[in-house]
Design a protein around this motif. Sequence first.
Motif, PDB file in Angstrom:
ATOM      1  N   VAL A  87       0.858  -1.182   0.000  1.00 46.19           N
ATOM      2  CA  VAL A  87       0.000   0.000   0.000  1.00 46.19           C
ATOM      3  C   VAL A  87       0.895   1.232   0.000  1.00 46.19           C
ATOM      4  N   LEU A  88       0.762   2.043  -1.041  1.00 46.24           N
ATOM      5  CA  LEU A  88       1.543   3.278  -1.143  1.00 46.24           C
ATOM      6  C   LEU A  88       0.679   4.428  -0.624  1.00 46.24           C
ATOM      7  N   LEU A  89       1.143   5.029   0.459  1.00 51.15           N
ATOM      8  CA  LEU A  89       0.354   6.057   1.139  1.00 51.15           C
ATOM      9  C   LEU A  89       0.666   7.456   0.633  1.00 51.15           C
ATOM     10  N   LYS A  90      -0.362   8.303   0.662  1.00 51.26           N
ATOM     11  CA  LYS A  90      -0.133   9.706   0.315  1.00 51.26           C
ATOM     12  C   LYS A  90       0.718  10.355   1.400  1.00 51.26           C
ATOM     13  N   GLN A  91       1.435  11.399   1.028  1.00 54.05           N
ATOM     14  CA  GLN A  91       2.276  12.098   1.992  1.00 54.05           C
ATOM     15  C   GLN A  91       1.412  12.675   3.107  1.00 54.05           C
ATOM     16  N   GLY A  92       1.959  12.647   4.314  1.00 53.22           N
ATOM     17  CA  GLY A  92       1.248  13.201   5.461  1.00 53.22           C
ATOM     18  C   GLY A  92       0.300  12.219   6.123  1.00 53.22           C
ATOM     19  N   THR A  93       0.273  10.981   5.624  1.00 53.91           N
ATOM     20  CA  THR A  93      -0.596   9.973   6.226  1.00 53.91           C
ATOM     21  C   THR A  93       0.150   9.296   7.381  1.00 53.91           C
ATOM     22  N   SER A  94      -0.495   9.241   8.534  1.00 57.58           N
ATOM     23  CA  SER A  94       0.112   8.569   9.690  1.00 57.58           C
ATOM     24  C   SER A  94      -0.021   7.061   9.510  1.00 57.58           C
ATOM     25  N   ILE A  95       1.103   6.357   9.569  1.00 53.76           N
ATOM     26  CA  ILE A  95       1.055   4.895   9.395  1.00 53.76           C
ATOM     27  C   ILE A  95       0.219   4.227  10.498  1.00 53.76           C
ATOM     28  N   PRO A  96       0.438   4.574  11.780  1.00 59.14           N
ATOM     29  CA  PRO A  96      -0.393   3.929  12.827  1.00 59.14           C
ATOM     30  C   PRO A  96      -1.889   4.207  12.654  1.00 59.14           C
ATOM     31  N   ASP A  97      -2.233   5.437  12.297  1.00 61.42           N
ATOM     32  CA  ASP A  97      -3.652   5.772  12.095  1.00 61.42           C
ATOM     33  C   ASP A  97      -4.226   4.978  10.926  1.00 61.42           C
TER      34      ASP A  97
END
Length: 163
Positions: A87-97
């Motif tokens: 899963v490639l996350l957008k910038q500023g996304t908290s991994i734990p959240d």
Amino acid sequence: MILAIAGLIISCGGDAEKKEDKKDKVKIGAKKTPKASNTNAVNIAIAGNDLMQYDKKELSVKAGEEVTLTLRHTGKIDKKIMGHNFVLLKQGTSIPDFAAKAAAAGESKDWIPEGDKVIAYTKMIGGGETTSITFAAPAVGTYDFICSFPGHSGLMKGTFTVK
Ligand code: ZN
């Protein structure tokens, strides 16, 4: 003398057949990679194992590239127990959240929460399986990638850099 000539003809015939075989193989190989002429296309690969680990912590592509990412599960454990995705996350996304929301989304959603925090993701796979996705490289910068299976993102995470 006659035997020698006959032997020569047979051996020549054999060589010709071998050459034909090679030609065919090259043709088949070329047909399988029609995207080879697209200089903007890039293939990258990452693997996950039964020890909850990716084999790479860093991936890198260039801006404007069409990225085909292949994820391989090199283990043996079923995806219900040791599932892996990318899963490639957008910038500023908290991994734990994000991981908490993924866990809440559940297996029926393939452990992907609703919303717009994701740039690209593969389906969840189990031991021995392979999957791939194609997506446009996002803007120049650094992004996080994780496995969103419950409890995996602590170990299964890395950096995706677009140069
Ligand atoms: Zn995983």
